[in-house]
Structures are given as C-alpha cells and as structure tokens.
Design an enzyme around this catalytic site. Structure first.
Site, PDB file in Angstrom:
ATOM      1  N   ASN A  65     -42.262  17.605  45.710  1.00  0.00           N
ATOM      2  CA  ASN A  65     -41.111  17.663  44.823  1.00  0.00           C
ATOM      3  C   ASN A  65     -40.315  16.362  44.940  1.00  0.00           C
ATOM      4  O   ASN A  65     -40.235  15.757  46.010  1.00  0.00           O
ATOM      5  CB  ASN A  65     -40.237  18.899  45.093  1.00  0.00           C
ATOM      6  CG  ASN A  65     -39.786  19.059  46.516  1.00  0.00           C
ATOM      7  OD1 ASN A  65     -40.545  18.851  47.462  1.00  0.00           O
ATOM      8  ND2 ASN A  65     -38.539  19.468  46.697  1.00  0.00           N
ATOM      9  N   GLU A  94     -45.820  20.986  42.172  1.00  0.00           N
ATOM     10  CA  GLU A  94     -46.970  21.395  41.369  1.00  0.00           C
ATOM     11  C   GLU A  94     -47.124  20.506  40.140  1.00  0.00           C
ATOM     12  O   GLU A  94     -48.208  20.011  39.832  1.00  0.00           O
ATOM     13  CB  GLU A  94     -46.837  22.851  40.906  1.00  0.00           C
ATOM     14  CG  GLU A  94     -46.722  23.849  42.024  1.00  0.00           C
ATOM     15  CD  GLU A  94     -45.275  24.146  42.422  1.00  0.00           C
ATOM     16  OE1 GLU A  94     -44.487  23.199  42.669  1.00  0.00           O
ATOM     17  OE2 GLU A  94     -44.928  25.331  42.489  1.00  0.00           O
ATOM     18  N   CYS A 144     -41.068  19.335  40.211  1.00  0.00           N
ATOM     19  CA  CYS A 144     -41.643  20.153  41.280  1.00  0.00           C
ATOM     20  C   CYS A 144     -42.943  19.553  41.793  1.00  0.00           C
ATOM     21  O   CYS A 144     -43.603  18.768  41.107  1.00  0.00           O
ATOM     22  CB  CYS A 144     -41.907  21.569  40.776  1.00  0.00           C
ATOM     23  SG  CYS A 144     -40.433  22.419  40.182  1.00  0.00           S
TER      24      CYS A 144
END
Length: 141
Positions: free
Chosen positions: A46, A59, A57
């Site tokens: 992040n 991901e 983020c």
C-alpha cells in the site's frame, strides 16, 4: 490454482512487500503477491498519500504492476497485514479491480504466515460487474 510450493513463496513475497508499505498516515501495512498464469510473481504494497483518496492498496499496486508488464491472467493473489486476531480481506475497490481479470483464488494471511482464509474473487464480490456485462444486450428506452 497455485501449488503448495508457489503458495509458500507467495506468502513470503507478500510479507516482504508489506515491509515496504508507505503508510505514514494509518500505520496499517499491507503486502500483496500476485501469481500470474505463466508463474511470474508480482508484489505490491500500500502507498498512502496526504490526500487520502489518492492512496493505492497493495492489491491494486500488484495488479497495476503486473498489467504494465504485460500480464493479464492470474491464478492467485495473497494479501497480508499485521493484524493477528482476524483475517483482513481486500477492500471493495480491490475486489472490483480483481474481478476485472477473472475468477481466481484469494488468500488472506495472518502475520504468522501459517493461518489463512481462502476465497475467490467472485465469492468476495457476489453480483459483481464484469467485462461480460458490457456485452449484454441493451435497450435504449
């Protein structure tokens, strides 16, 4: 689906990525490791911003890095944080971002790298909007 050997590596890579998180506002470190269809592993962490809405983020960092390197098919994503008493799953934006690239495994791993929760992108976002929806017949009424 990842092999056990790949999963072990993904857990380690996500944990290492977490250590690089730029989270001076929330102090909430997140690391991700994305297994591409060809076996390539892409990490992400992040990255916060003083203008909170610009935070990205872990991901989405991993997805964006993978896509920018030519990968668009994924087998597994692993996400880890420093939270020990519960599993932290991807936020809504990351769920929608992931489902864009299909249905694949999602592992949420505790800091001990032994305890995990396994799901899929479609199970984490039921009723999701996918690229197939753009091809659905429409009316102009």
């Amino acid at each position: 689906m990842a092999t056990q050997e790949q999963l072990n590596k993904l857990f380690e890579v996500a944990n290492e990525a977490k250590k690089r998180a730029y989270c001076k506002y929330s102090n909430f470190r997140v690391g991700a490791a994305l297994l591409c269809e060809d076996g390539t592993i892409i990490s992400g962490c992040n990255v916060e911003n003083g203008s909170y809405g610009l935070t990205i983020c872990a991901e989405r960092t991993a997805y964006t890095k993978a896509i920018s390197e030519g990968h668009t098919k994924f087998k597994t994503i692993v996400v880890t944080t420093d939270v020990e008493d519960r599993f932290i799953t991807p936020c809504g934006a990351c769920r929608q971002f992931g489902i864009e690239f299909g249905n694949f495994d999602v592992y949420c791993v505790k800091p001990d790298l032994k305890s995990f929760f396994k799901s899929t992108t479609s199970d984490l976002l039921p009723g999701s909007f996918t690229p197939a929806d753009l091809d659905a017949p429409r009316t102009n009424n």
